[in-house]
Enzyme design. Structure first.
Site, short mmCIF file in Angstrom:
data_model
loop_
_atom_site.label_atom_id
_atom_site.label_comp_id
_atom_site.label_asym_id
_atom_site.label_seq_id
_atom_site.Cartn_x
_atom_site.Cartn_y
_atom_site.Cartn_z
N LYS A 49 0.83 -1.21 0.00
CA LYS A 49 0.00 0.00 0.00
C LYS A 49 0.86 1.26 0.00
CE LYS A 49 -1.88 2.50 3.23
NZ LYS A 49 -1.72 3.83 2.60
N CYS B 75 13.40 10.60 7.07
CA CYS B 75 13.45 10.07 8.43
C CYS B 75 14.84 10.20 9.03
CB CYS B 75 12.99 8.63 8.46
SG CYS B 75 13.74 7.65 7.15
N GLU C 221 10.22 15.14 15.94
CA GLU C 221 10.46 15.12 14.50
C GLU C 221 9.54 16.13 13.81
OE1 GLU C 221 9.26 11.58 12.12
OE2 GLU C 221 11.28 11.67 11.31
#
Ligand code: NAI
Ligand code: MG
Length: 484
Positions: free
Chosen positions: A188, A296, A393
């Site tokens: 996905k 990331c 983050e």
């Protein structure tokens, strides 16, 4: 800005128009080798974040559609896993070649759908995606050499859920090792960037893969959860937010699904006074502004040794004034569009938090287009460990700068976040590099470089950045059952 990857191959010049790409207005689900309408009849739109215009509509897969996809993958598993391994390798090789042939079109679609600069899609994302398939094509019939004297077999059906920051590349990171090891897949893509994965489905058809080996279902979190919760899925591989990663860990805890998670990060990029400062400044720029900071492993925390703080910050500020922010399809663009309205809101919220915390904010003075989602390159100085912009983050082009005096101080500060994905060290002294690499709690540590990726090297995190490795020999382990 971003360093050229060594896997780069020659491209035609970046296209000025998008006239030559082939996109459908509407995409169905790719299940069992066929394009199937979603049972609910529902579609959602994917837009170009630089213009806010719709590019296509995409099927919204429900639980029933996911069930069909898992059944198709299960049906294909026996044939695929029992195929002579070198034949599996040939399919992967063919896929890699076709990606290369269509690289220009894929690069344009990647930049259109997700907002990243064409130079990055063209020189990094697409060539690296091809490289991952080439690399794993080679492993398919060499698993016995990878794991000598061990009895290994594929896991079965792998459910793979990927994010929007490197859409095709993440599809390649997930698919290539799974398929090389003999698993079949339900993948996905993220809801804001489904198009290159759907193009990949067309390429998989063209490569002649047996039906059901790869199934691509589109949708948002609900579709992802349906894959995670499906009882006949043997493995879940997820890249995305730590929040959703924790949900998935909880959801799979009671099952025998094998799980790998690649989650967030807050990487420390550390400059010592003995570093080549100009080179380090370029590395910091690449570390945080590559792909709008939607990375990331982005070097979002900069630690500068006190004696070179003024020099480094003066040079950084001058450098961000020269970064070109704007049209992702322009080959001169350094910083493209923020991927979605929601992500822009998150970033803007953090800019306010930084200011409220009393930090000094510096932004480049460039103009940004009126339509679309944009954020100018930003630097916060005077940051402290307790600041939220240091701990959390942001996933945008926002750098938090701190200073340090000693190695022990910077190690303590660098390790003091919930994350542990990557880090960077800039120094002239090899001894400092060895000292730091042994003390920093991060899965990947770059020395005098940053954001370098290669299919041969494992990637993954410590602490809340997840577990399991992708790439290299270690990445294969995630898709195999060891029977001894
Ligand atoms: P997300 O974690 O919600 O999305 C990643 C993928 O997970 C997408 O395909 C999404 O549809 C799917 N997903 C969402 N909820 C799910 C669920 N309950 N079960 C299964 N799959 C699910 O991330 P989002 O909301 O797009 O971004 C939020 C923040 O996450 C970002 O600001 C960033 O900090 C971080 N992030 C980190 C990434 C990384 O590479 N480690 C990638 C994307 C986001
Ligand atoms: Mg889009």
């Amino acid at each position: 800005m971003a360093t050229k990857n060594k896997n780069t191959f020659e491209f035609a010049p970046a296209p000025e128009s998008t006239g030559h790409i082939q996109l459908r207005d509407q995409y169905d689900l790719f299940i069992g080798g066929k394009w199937i309408k979603p049972k609910s009849g529902k579609y959602f739109k994917t837009i170009n974040p630089a213009t806010e215009k719709q590019i296509a509509t995409v099927a919204d897969a429900s639980e029933k559609d996911v069930d069909l996809a898992v059944k198709a993958a299960r049906k294909a598993f026996k044939g695929w896993s029992q195929l002579p391994a070198r034949e599996r390798g040939k399919y992967l090789f063919r896929l890699a070649r076709l990606i290369q042939e269509k690289a220009r079109e894929l690069a344009v679609i990647e930049s259109l759908d997700g907002g990243k600069p064409i130079r990055e899609s063209r020189d990094i994302d697409i060539p690296l995606a091809a490289a991952h398939f080439f690399y794993h094509a080679g492993w398919a019939d060499k698993l016995d050499y990878a794991f000598p004297n061990r009895s290994v077999e594929p896991l079965g059906v792998a459910g793979q859920i990927i994010p929007w920051n490197f859409p095709l590349l993440m599809a390649a990171w997930k698919l290539a090792p799974a398929l090389a090891c003999g698993n079949t897949v339900v993948l996905k893509p993220a809801e804001t960037t489904p198009l290159t994965a759907l193009k990949l489905a067309e390429i998989i058809e063209e490569a002649g893969f047996p039906e059901g080996v790869v199934n691509i279902v589109t949708g948002a979190g609900k579709t992802g959860a349906a894959i995670v919760n499906h009882p006949d899925v043997n493995k879940i591989a997820f890249t995305g937010s730590t929040e959703v990663g924790k949900l998935i860990q909880r959801a799979t805890a009671a099952s025998d699904k094998k799980l790998t998670l690649e989650l967030g990060g807050k990487a420390a990029n550390i400059i010592f006074e003995d570093a080549a400062i100009n080179q380090a400044v370029e590395g910091v720029i690449n570390g945080i502004y590559f792909n709008q900071g939607h990375v990331c492993c982005a070097g979002s925390r900069l630690f500068v040794q006190e004696s070179v703080f003024d020099e480094v910050t003066t040079k950084l500020k001058a450098r961000i004034e020269n970064l070109v922010v704007g049209d992702p399809l322009d080959k001169n663009t350094d910083i493209g569009a923020i991927n979605s309205k929601g992500q822009l809101e998150t970033i803007n919220k953090y800019l306010e938090i930084g200011k409220d915390e009393g930090l000094e904010m510096f932004q480049s003075s460039c103009a940004v287009p009126k339509k679309g989602f944009w954020c100018k390159p930003t630097i916060f100085t005077g940051a402290a460990q307790s600041n939220r912009i240091v701990q959390e983050e942001i996933f945008g082009p926002v750098l938090a700068v701190q200073t340090f005096r000693t190695i022990s101080e910077v190690v303590q500060k660098a390790n003091n976040t919930p994350y542990g994905l990557s880090a960077g060290v800039w120094t002239d002294k090899g001894s400092k590099i060895f000292n730091l690499t042994s003390q920093l709690r991060a899965g990947v540590i770059w020395a005098n470089t940053f954001n370098k990726f290669d299919p041969t090297s494992p990637f993954g995190g410590y602490k809340e950045s997840g577990f399991g490795r992708e790439g290299g020999i270690h990445g294969l382990e995630a898709y195999l059952k060891f029977n001894d």
